[in-house]
Motif scaffolding. Sequence first.
Motif, PDB file in Angstrom:
ATOM      1  N   GLU A  65      -3.331   8.673   5.255  1.00 11.59           N
ATOM      2  CA  GLU A  65      -2.868  10.059   5.097  1.00 11.59           C
ATOM      3  C   GLU A  65      -1.450  10.117   4.537  1.00 11.59           C
ATOM      4  O   GLU A  65      -1.136  10.972   3.710  1.00 11.59           O
ATOM      5  N   ALA A  66      -0.599   9.199   4.987  1.00  9.35           N
ATOM      6  CA  ALA A  66       0.768   9.146   4.447  1.00  9.35           C
ATOM      7  C   ALA A  66       0.740   8.741   2.972  1.00  9.35           C
ATOM      8  O   ALA A  66       1.490   9.291   2.154  1.00  9.35           O
ATOM      9  N   ASN A  67      -0.122   7.794   2.627  1.00  9.15           N
ATOM     10  CA  ASN A  67      -0.247   7.379   1.225  1.00  9.15           C
ATOM     11  C   ASN A  67      -0.765   8.536   0.373  1.00  9.15           C
ATOM     12  O   ASN A  67      -0.300   8.744  -0.752  1.00  9.15           O
ATOM     13  N   ARG A  68      -1.714   9.283   0.904  1.00 13.41           N
ATOM     14  CA  ARG A  68      -2.246  10.447   0.185  1.00 13.41           C
ATOM     15  C   ARG A  68      -1.138  11.471  -0.070  1.00 13.41           C
ATOM     16  O   ARG A  68      -0.992  11.993  -1.181  1.00 13.41           O
ATOM     17  N   ALA A  69      -0.343  11.755   0.949  1.00  6.72           N
ATOM     18  CA  ALA A  69       0.759  12.728   0.805  1.00  6.72           C
ATOM     19  C   ALA A  69       1.797  12.225  -0.204  1.00  6.72           C
ATOM     20  O   ALA A  69       2.323  13.007  -1.004  1.00  6.72           O
ATOM     21  N   LEU A  70       2.069  10.920  -0.171  1.00  4.78           N
ATOM     22  CA  LEU A  70       3.041  10.345  -1.110  1.00  4.78           C
ATOM     23  C   LEU A  70       2.512  10.448  -2.540  1.00  4.78           C
ATOM     24  O   LEU A  70       3.240  10.842  -3.457  1.00  4.78           O
ATOM     25  N   LYS A  71       1.237  10.120  -2.735  1.00  6.21           N
ATOM     26  CA  LYS A  71       0.660  10.216  -4.085  1.00  6.21           C
ATOM     27  C   LYS A  71       0.711  11.653  -4.573  1.00  6.21           C
ATOM     28  O   LYS A  71       1.086  11.918  -5.721  1.00  6.21           O
ATOM     29  N   LYS A  72       0.367  12.598  -3.708  1.00  2.84           N
ATOM     30  CA  LYS A  72       0.400  14.008  -4.114  1.00  2.84           C
ATOM     31  C   LYS A  72       1.821  14.433  -4.481  1.00  2.84           C
ATOM     32  O   LYS A  72       2.022  15.162  -5.452  1.00  2.84           O
ATOM     33  N   SER A  73       2.815  13.950  -3.752  1.00  2.00           N
ATOM     34  CA  SER A  73       4.208  14.306  -4.074  1.00  2.00           C
ATOM     35  C   SER A  73       4.602  13.751  -5.441  1.00  2.00           C
ATOM     36  O   SER A  73       5.289  14.417  -6.212  1.00  2.00           O
ATOM     37  N   TYR A  74       4.145  12.526  -5.763  1.00  5.64           N
ATOM     38  CA  TYR A  74       4.413  11.971  -7.097  1.00  5.64           C
ATOM     39  C   TYR A  74       3.740  12.817  -8.176  1.00  5.64           C
ATOM     40  O   TYR A  74       4.331  13.094  -9.226  1.00  5.64           O
ATOM     41  N   VAL A  75       2.508  13.232  -7.928  1.00  7.33           N
ATOM     42  CA  VAL A  75       1.785  14.057  -8.898  1.00  7.33           C
ATOM     43  C   VAL A  75       2.496  15.396  -9.071  1.00  7.33           C
ATOM     44  O   VAL A  75       2.714  15.858 -10.196  1.00  7.33           O
ATOM     45  N   ASP A  76       2.885  16.022  -7.981  1.00  5.87           N
ATOM     46  CA  ASP A  76       3.566  17.326  -8.048  1.00  5.87           C
ATOM     47  C   ASP A  76       4.884  17.248  -8.815  1.00  5.87           C
ATOM     48  O   ASP A  76       5.277  18.196  -9.484  1.00  5.87           O
ATOM     49  N   LYS A  77       5.568  16.087  -8.725  1.00  5.41           N
ATOM     50  CA  LYS A  77       6.850  15.900  -9.431  1.00  5.41           C
ATOM     51  C   LYS A  77       6.664  15.415 -10.867  1.00  5.41           C
ATOM     52  O   LYS A  77       7.639  15.248 -11.584  1.00  5.41           O
ATOM     53  N   GLY A  78       5.427  15.138 -11.275  1.00  2.00           N
ATOM     54  CA  GLY A  78       5.185  14.605 -12.614  1.00  2.00           C
ATOM     55  C   GLY A  78       5.538  13.135 -12.735  1.00  2.00           C
ATOM     56  O   GLY A  78       5.787  12.636 -13.840  1.00  2.00           O
ATOM     57  N   ALA A  79       5.566  12.416 -11.608  1.00  2.00           N
ATOM     58  CA  ALA A  79       5.954  11.007 -11.602  1.00  2.00           C
ATOM     59  C   ALA A  79       4.754  10.078 -11.397  1.00  2.00           C
ATOM     60  O   ALA A  79       4.937   8.882 -11.187  1.00  2.00           O
ATOM     61  N   ALA A  80       3.547  10.612 -11.440  1.00  2.00           N
ATOM     62  CA  ALA A  80       2.323   9.803 -11.352  1.00  2.00           C
ATOM     63  C   ALA A  80       1.407  10.251 -12.480  1.00  2.00           C
ATOM     64  O   ALA A  80       1.142  11.444 -12.639  1.00  2.00           O
TER      65      ALA A  80
END
Length: 197
Positions: A51-66
């Motif tokens: 769940e923490a990894n999912r939240a981290l990935k989503k934060s990267y996507v939201d920032k345009g960094a993934a």
Amino acid sequence: MATQSAYRIESLSPDTWPAFDAMVQRHNGIFGGCWCIWFHPDGPERGQGAEANRALKKSYVDKGAAHAALVMDGDEAIAWAEFGTPAELPTLHHRKQYDATKTDDPDYRITCVFVDKRYRRQGITELAITGALDLIARAGGGLVESYPHDLTDQTKKMSSSFLYNGTRRLYERLGFTYDRPKGLKNCVMVKTVEPAR
């Protein structure tokens, strides 16, 4: 072999996150809940459970960094090829050897390719990588590296579920050239991608 007309490529973004999220959920978070964050910068947030990894990935996507090319079948994501700059994706397997043998950093890396288990062995990996190359061309192109499995001299078959970045032979078909070994069973492949017109 899959054809481009049967599927379409979408860029991973906040708009396509639900489709990416659903695909990863269907596969139990991928590789024990990784959520395809292993190649992103190391930090205390990484590796704290699915769940923490999912939240981290989503934060990267939201920032345009993934970044990833998603292969879409209708509204469903069925594969992806993760790509990004070395600053966005600094973590690599066999890093010490990689650093000791490199001459320069690439402009982009393709670090992970995943195909929904229902669609494997149909050429979808190639579509995902080609989609990533097209998105890189639209972003200005440049030198692209990837780190596939080098099965050239291997006699034993390797399960496709362990081929997290495809094979050397696949990248050669896509116009990449062999640069050097990386670890026991991986290699560095390179290709210059021209900017899209």
